[in-house]
Write an enzyme that holds these catalytic residues in place. Sequence first.
Site, PDB file in Angstrom:
ATOM      1  N   ARG A 158       1.247 -53.159 -23.895  1.00 21.65           N
ATOM      2  CA  ARG A 158       2.442 -53.471 -23.129  1.00 21.65           C
ATOM      3  C   ARG A 158       3.187 -52.185 -22.851  1.00 21.65           C
ATOM      4  O   ARG A 158       3.268 -51.312 -23.718  1.00 21.65           O
ATOM      5  CB  ARG A 158       3.326 -54.393 -23.974  1.00 21.65           C
ATOM      6  N   HIS A 163      -4.013 -42.583 -27.859  1.00 23.94           N
ATOM      7  CA  HIS A 163      -4.744 -42.867 -26.624  1.00 23.94           C
ATOM      8  C   HIS A 163      -6.191 -42.390 -26.784  1.00 23.94           C
ATOM      9  O   HIS A 163      -6.420 -41.275 -27.266  1.00 23.94           O
ATOM     10  CB  HIS A 163      -4.065 -42.146 -25.447  1.00 23.94           C
TER      11      HIS A 163
HETATM   12  C1  GRF Z   1      -7.537 -47.794 -29.612  1.00 23.51           C
HETATM   13  O1  GRF Z   1      -8.665 -47.370 -28.905  1.00 23.51           O
HETATM   14  C2  GRF Z   1      -6.345 -46.980 -29.205  1.00 23.51           C
HETATM   15  O2  GRF Z   1      -6.660 -45.679 -28.839  1.00 23.51           O
HETATM   16  C3  GRF Z   1      -5.823 -47.751 -28.015  1.00 23.51           C
HETATM   17  O3  GRF Z   1      -6.040 -49.093 -28.327  1.00 23.51           O
HETATM   18  C4  GRF Z   1      -7.122 -49.205 -29.243  1.00 23.51           C
HETATM   19  C5  GRF Z   1      -6.608 -49.973 -30.422  1.00 23.51           C
HETATM   20  O4  GRF Z   1      -7.637 -50.255 -31.331  1.00 23.51           O
HETATM   21  N1  GRF Z   1      -4.440 -47.428 -27.757  1.00 23.51           N
HETATM   22  P1  GRF Z   1      -7.283 -50.934 -32.723  1.00 23.51           P
HETATM   23  O5  GRF Z   1      -6.572 -52.251 -32.404  1.00 23.51           O
HETATM   24  O6  GRF Z   1      -6.441 -50.011 -33.510  1.00 23.51           O
HETATM   25  O7  GRF Z   1      -8.626 -51.192 -33.360  1.00 23.51           O
END
Ligand code: GRF
Length: 221
Positions: A94, A112
Amino acid sequence: MSKIVNLGVLVSGSGSNLQSVIDNIEKGTLPARIRIVISNNPEAFALERARKHGIPVAVITHGSSNSRQEYDQKLVDTLTSHDVELVVLAGFMRVLSPLFLRAFPMRIMNIHPAVLPSFPGTHGQKQAFDYGVKFSGCTVHFADEGIDTGPIIIQAIVPVYDTDTEETLSGRILKEEHRIYPKAIKLYAEGRLQVEGRKVRVKDHPQPEESPRHNPPVSEF
Ligand code: GRF
């Protein structure tokens, strides 16, 4: 000087980054306490992970608010009522409004799955894979009003091999995410992050040795 920093973690999905933060806290390598995990998705597996470790959770769905402003105010109220100092976005799907960002200036971190400023937005791993880069990685940064544009705290680099698929590359990146996110939070807790404009300086860290990497290796030429 380290202090115990109060975290609020925002999630929407699997929560593997949340898990790495929990694991580091439990191991004693991260001086932090998770005061609340908030999800916009009641089905998020991240919620189960939190409950298993006795961490309070809150589900705040979009349907419960008439506007983005109202939704974000609910987030802010929940975080502040749990005495949260640092907000950790861990796969929270979001975009946050200025109202939210102003409530926690330079106190919101995001991770990211690409080397910013390349491949911002959704599916950073796929964007990099499709582009044909030879290295990709991940970035922890402070959130600002743009999409993945805030000051960068830590980045990790991984090679992309000819034999990779989007899935194998994503797995390699995720492994690094789990290493650098707790590290970034630790640097914050130790009071070692100094934000000067776009730049985040890390106080008292050794200059890394110069070690350029090539993919494919130059030795092949
Ligand atoms: C990760 O790849 C992170 O970089 C991105 O969303 C994903 C979240 O993965 N922002 P998780 O829910 O922590 O396994």
